[in-house]
Design a protein around this motif. Structure first.
Motif, PDB file in Angstrom:
ATOM      1  N   ILE A   1     111.552  -4.257  87.483  1.00 48.07           N
ATOM      2  CA  ILE A   1     112.759  -4.807  88.121  1.00 48.07           C
ATOM      3  C   ILE A   1     112.439  -6.163  88.745  1.00 48.07           C
ATOM      4  CG2 ILE A   1     114.418  -4.474  89.981  1.00 48.07           C
ATOM      5  CD1 ILE A   1     114.906  -2.673  87.574  1.00 48.07           C
ATOM      6  N   LYS A   2     111.298  -6.254  89.379  1.00 48.20           N
ATOM      7  CA  LYS A   2     110.899  -7.522  89.995  1.00 48.20           C
ATOM      8  C   LYS A   2     110.774  -8.625  88.937  1.00 48.20           C
ATOM      9  CE  LYS A   2     107.338  -9.500  92.987  1.00 48.20           C
ATOM     10  NZ  LYS A   2     106.082  -9.227  93.736  1.00 48.20           N
ATOM     11  N   GLN A   3     110.240  -8.292  87.776  1.00 52.04           N
ATOM     12  CA  GLN A   3     110.040  -9.285  86.718  1.00 52.04           C
ATOM     13  C   GLN A   3     111.375  -9.775  86.152  1.00 52.04           C
ATOM     14  OE1 GLN A   3     110.386  -8.613  83.056  1.00 52.04           O
ATOM     15  NE2 GLN A   3     109.987 -10.825  82.751  1.00 52.04           N
ATOM     16  N   VAL A   4     112.310  -8.872  85.877  1.00 54.31           N
ATOM     17  CA  VAL A   4     113.587  -9.284  85.310  1.00 54.31           C
ATOM     18  C   VAL A   4     114.421 -10.045  86.337  1.00 54.31           C
ATOM     19  CG1 VAL A   4     114.834  -7.153  85.842  1.00 54.31           C
ATOM     20  CG2 VAL A   4     115.526  -8.541  83.882  1.00 54.31           C
ATOM     21  N   ALA A   5     114.328  -9.640  87.606  1.00 56.08           N
ATOM     22  CA  ALA A   5     115.056 -10.372  88.650  1.00 56.08           C
ATOM     23  C   ALA A   5     114.532 -11.795  88.774  1.00 56.08           C
ATOM     24  CB  ALA A   5     114.924  -9.640  89.983  1.00 56.08           C
ATOM     25  N   LYS A   6     113.244 -11.958  88.640  1.00 50.53           N
ATOM     26  CA  LYS A   6     112.647 -13.293  88.696  1.00 50.53           C
ATOM     27  C   LYS A   6     113.097 -14.148  87.511  1.00 50.53           C
ATOM     28  CE  LYS A   6     108.165 -15.609  89.089  1.00 50.53           C
ATOM     29  NZ  LYS A   6     106.687 -15.420  89.168  1.00 50.53           N
ATOM     30  N   SER A   7     113.182 -13.546  86.338  1.00 45.66           N
ATOM     31  CA  SER A   7     113.599 -14.280  85.143  1.00 45.66           C
ATOM     32  C   SER A   7     115.031 -14.792  85.271  1.00 45.66           C
ATOM     33  CB  SER A   7     113.482 -13.392  83.902  1.00 45.66           C
ATOM     34  OG  SER A   7     112.137 -13.005  83.687  1.00 45.66           O
ATOM     35  N   PHE A   8     115.899 -14.012  85.932  1.00 46.71           N
ATOM     36  CA  PHE A   8     117.313 -14.396  86.073  1.00 46.71           C
ATOM     37  C   PHE A   8     117.597 -15.060  87.428  1.00 46.71           C
ATOM     38  CE2 PHE A   8     117.608 -11.650  82.460  1.00 46.71           C
ATOM     39  CZ  PHE A   8     118.727 -12.073  81.758  1.00 46.71           C
ATOM     40  N   ARG A   9     116.554 -15.394  88.164  1.00 42.17           N
ATOM     41  CA  ARG A   9     116.683 -16.066  89.461  1.00 42.17           C
ATOM     42  C   ARG A   9     117.560 -15.264  90.432  1.00 42.17           C
ATOM     43  NH1 ARG A   9     113.427 -18.192  86.626  1.00 42.17           N
ATOM     44  NH2 ARG A   9     113.130 -20.428  86.264  1.00 42.17           N
ATOM     45  N   VAL A  10     117.321 -13.979  90.448  1.00 41.23           N
ATOM     46  CA  VAL A  10     118.084 -13.073  91.315  1.00 41.23           C
ATOM     47  C   VAL A  10     117.294 -12.798  92.591  1.00 41.23           C
ATOM     48  CG1 VAL A  10     119.051 -10.750  91.553  1.00 41.23           C
ATOM     49  CG2 VAL A  10     119.319 -12.009  89.404  1.00 41.23           C
ATOM     50  N   TYR A  11     117.941 -12.983  93.713  1.00 35.79           N
ATOM     51  CA  TYR A  11     117.342 -12.680  95.013  1.00 35.79           C
ATOM     52  C   TYR A  11     117.723 -11.260  95.421  1.00 35.79           C
ATOM     53  CZ  TYR A  11     117.483 -12.250 100.098  1.00 35.79           C
ATOM     54  OH  TYR A  11     117.371 -11.789 101.385  1.00 35.79           O
ATOM     55  N   TYR A  12     116.753 -10.472  95.905  1.00 31.86           N
ATOM     56  CA  TYR A  12     117.077  -9.161  96.482  1.00 31.86           C
ATOM     57  C   TYR A  12     115.997  -8.789  97.505  1.00 31.86           C
ATOM     58  CZ  TYR A  12     113.529  -6.901  93.478  1.00 31.86           C
ATOM     59  OH  TYR A  12     112.363  -6.523  92.869  1.00 31.86           O
ATOM     60  N   MET A  13     116.427  -8.060  98.555  1.00 33.96           N
ATOM     61  CA  MET A  13     115.504  -7.658  99.624  1.00 33.96           C
ATOM     62  C   MET A  13     116.117  -6.495 100.403  1.00 33.96           C
ATOM     63  SD  MET A  13     113.962  -9.935 102.793  1.00 33.96           S
ATOM     64  CE  MET A  13     115.560 -10.037 103.585  1.00 33.96           C
TER      65      MET A  13
ATOM     66  N   TYR B   1     118.882   2.685 103.741  1.00 33.50           N
ATOM     67  CA  TYR B   1     118.755   1.232 103.865  1.00 33.50           C
ATOM     68  C   TYR B   1     119.718   0.570 102.885  1.00 33.50           C
ATOM     69  CZ  TYR B   1     115.890   1.799  99.630  1.00 33.50           C
ATOM     70  OH  TYR B   1     115.443   2.119  98.374  1.00 33.50           O
ATOM     71  N   LEU B   2     119.924  -0.717 103.065  1.00 36.67           N
ATOM     72  CA  LEU B   2     120.734  -1.526 102.165  1.00 36.67           C
ATOM     73  C   LEU B   2     119.832  -2.537 101.469  1.00 36.67           C
ATOM     74  CD1 LEU B   2     123.880  -2.200 104.395  1.00 36.67           C
ATOM     75  CD2 LEU B   2     123.636  -0.489 102.592  1.00 36.67           C
ATOM     76  N   VAL B   3     120.368  -3.142 100.427  1.00 34.00           N
ATOM     77  CA  VAL B   3     119.632  -4.167  99.694  1.00 34.00           C
ATOM     78  C   VAL B   3     120.507  -5.421  99.646  1.00 34.00           C
ATOM     79  CG1 VAL B   3     118.508  -4.820  97.549  1.00 34.00           C
ATOM     80  CG2 VAL B   3     118.462  -2.423  98.305  1.00 34.00           C
ATOM     81  N   ASP B   4     120.024  -6.472 100.254  1.00 34.92           N
ATOM     82  CA  ASP B   4     120.719  -7.750 100.176  1.00 34.92           C
ATOM     83  C   ASP B   4     120.331  -8.428  98.867  1.00 34.92           C
ATOM     84  OD1 ASP B   4     122.273  -9.862 100.898  1.00 34.92           O
ATOM     85  OD2 ASP B   4     120.762 -10.800 102.187  1.00 34.92           O
ATOM     86  N   HIS B   5     121.338  -8.927  98.137  1.00 32.70           N
ATOM     87  CA  HIS B   5     121.027  -9.478  96.806  1.00 32.70           C
ATOM     88  C   HIS B   5     122.055 -10.538  96.411  1.00 32.70           C
ATOM     89  CE1 HIS B   5     124.347  -7.219  94.880  1.00 32.70           C
ATOM     90  NE2 HIS B   5     124.040  -6.272  95.783  1.00 32.70           N
ATOM     91  N   SER B   6     121.734 -11.285  95.387  1.00 32.15           N
ATOM     92  CA  SER B   6     122.650 -12.290  94.846  1.00 32.15           C
ATOM     93  C   SER B   6     123.859 -11.602  94.223  1.00 32.15           C
ATOM     94  CB  SER B   6     121.941 -13.132  93.777  1.00 32.15           C
ATOM     95  OG  SER B   6     120.793 -13.759  94.309  1.00 32.15           O
ATOM     96  N   ILE B   7     125.017 -12.230  94.386  1.00 32.67           N
ATOM     97  CA  ILE B   7     126.251 -11.657  93.840  1.00 32.67           C
ATOM     98  C   ILE B   7     126.713 -12.576  92.710  1.00 32.67           C
ATOM     99  CG2 ILE B   7     128.559 -10.805  94.411  1.00 32.67           C
ATOM    100  CD1 ILE B   7     127.678 -10.738  97.336  1.00 32.67           C
ATOM    101  N   ILE B   8     126.123 -12.399  91.552  1.00 33.67           N
ATOM    102  CA  ILE B   8     126.351 -13.283  90.407  1.00 33.67           C
ATOM    103  C   ILE B   8     126.414 -12.466  89.123  1.00 33.67           C
ATOM    104  CG2 ILE B   8     125.415 -15.211  89.046  1.00 33.67           C
ATOM    105  CD1 ILE B   8     124.021 -16.183  91.561  1.00 33.67           C
ATOM    106  N   MET B   9     127.329 -12.884  88.222  1.00 34.40           N
ATOM    107  CA  MET B   9     127.394 -12.319  86.870  1.00 34.40           C
ATOM    108  C   MET B   9     126.892 -13.392  85.896  1.00 34.40           C
ATOM    109  SD  MET B   9     131.077 -10.375  86.865  1.00 34.40           S
ATOM    110  CE  MET B   9     131.598  -9.391  88.277  1.00 34.40           C
ATOM    111  N   TYR B  10     126.084 -12.942  84.959  1.00 35.64           N
ATOM    112  CA  TYR B  10     125.482 -13.849  83.986  1.00 35.64           C
ATOM    113  C   TYR B  10     126.093 -13.590  82.603  1.00 35.64           C
ATOM    114  CZ  TYR B  10     121.970 -14.459  87.653  1.00 35.64           C
ATOM    115  OH  TYR B  10     121.328 -14.721  88.838  1.00 35.64           O
TER     116      TYR B  10
END
Length: 318
Positions: free
Chosen positions: A250-262, A271-280
């Motif tokens: 998951i970390k690798q694919v998120a990096k490839s698509f420039r997706v932020y999550y934490m 817990y919650l996960v803060d992440h980019s809200i983008i459709m590609y």
């Protein structure tokens, strides 16, 4: 001797001697004897007897009046005592009725306090949400001009779909694909964005006959198992594919698509996960074409997809 007797009789008639008082024992004893002793002065002693009778009558009337007054006095005192007692008894009650102890906090003031606190909390949460949305939308509110070169977004990946099958980017070649990154425990944004995604691809299908493949990639692999992903994607669309995998994948694919999550608010599994809200939007070669932010509506998203597909063909031919 005659003069002396008259003088003594006069003194007795005028009542200057206390022993001749009508109530006196001596007066009662001496009166008959004085008449015998002073036979020469009948008029004087008759006057003395008249005075004596009058004094007796006056004394009797005075005694009767005193007796009546004495009898009425206890009654009056009793009535007055009862009235005074009742007044004294009622006085504190009347005073207490006038003196009202007030609570320092009334129900109205308590209600106003609670309402004010609730309003302040509501305003605070609303402003906080606005601030977070503004930060997230900064990177999404992009005005597009002529494209120069090719964005370095996308790349190879190896994940597991909601059926438990291992898939790569090659399994989606030949189709236009719309990808979204999120997690199944997301309270509101992810469900809203996925709902917008599936409505947009249905609109594209209806207007142009083009079938877009929707992909949902999890950024919470610890909780988003295959079973969880399968149950989740079925709630949105029959063609929606859920992808999960190991945290490293998951970390690798998120990096490839420039997706932020934490992760945020880490407390065990809550817990919650803060992440980019983008459709590609990816073309049939799984190459990046365009991204769409949260600010797009369903109509704008569907129209944007159709415009990109149309322009993509012209670009390829040129």
């Amino acid at each position: 001797m005659g003069a002396w007797r008259r003088l003594l009789a006069s003194a007795l008639v005028t009542g200057r001697s206390r022993i001749l008082s009508p109530q006196s024992h001596h007066s009662r004893l001496l009166a008959p004897r004085l008449v015998d002793f002073f036979p020469g002065t009948p008029a004087a002693f008759q006057g003395f007897q008249g005075v004596q009778r009058r004094m007796s009558t006056t004394t009797a009337a005075s005694s009767a009046a005193d007796a009546t007054s004495t009898a009425e006095k206890p009654l009056a005192e009793g009535v007055e005592g009862e009235e005074t007692k009742q007044a004294k008894t009622e006085a504190p009650v009347s005073g207490e009725a006038k003196v009202v102890r007030r609570n320092p906090v009334s129900w109205l003031s308590f209600f106003l306090l609670v309402a004010t606190a609730a309003a302040l909390l509501f305003v605070f949460e609303r402003e906080k949400k606005k601030a977070l949305d503004a930060i997230r939308n900064k990177e999404m509110d992009v005005k597009y001009g002529p494209s120069v070169g090719k964005a370095a977004i996308g790349g190879p990946f190896k994940l597991v779909n909601h059926e438990g099958k291992t898939v790569t980017e090659k399994d989606f070649l030949g189709n236009w694909t719309l990808m979204y990154f999120g997690f199944t425990s997301c309270p509101d944004i992810c469900p809203d964005e996925l709902q917008k995604m599936v409505q947009a691809i249905d609109a594209v299908d209806k207007k142009s006959g083009l079938k877009i493949a929707p992909l949902f990639v999890s950024v919470d692999p610890e909780r988003d198992s295959v079973e969880q992903m399968k149950e989740y994607v079925q709630e949105f669309h029959p063609r929606l594919v859920g992808l999960t995998g190991a945290p490293e994948d998951i970390k690798q694919v998120a990096k490839s698509f420039r997706v932020y999550y934490m992760k945020t608010g880490d407390e065990g599994d809550d817990y919650l996960v803060d992440h980019s809200i983008i459709m590609y939007l990816m073309d049939p070669k799984m190459e990046f074409v365009k991204f769409f932010g949260k600010n797009y509506t369903v109509d704008e998203l569907s129209q944007g997809i159709m415009d990109e597909v149309k322009n993509h063909g012209k670009t390829k031919r040129s």
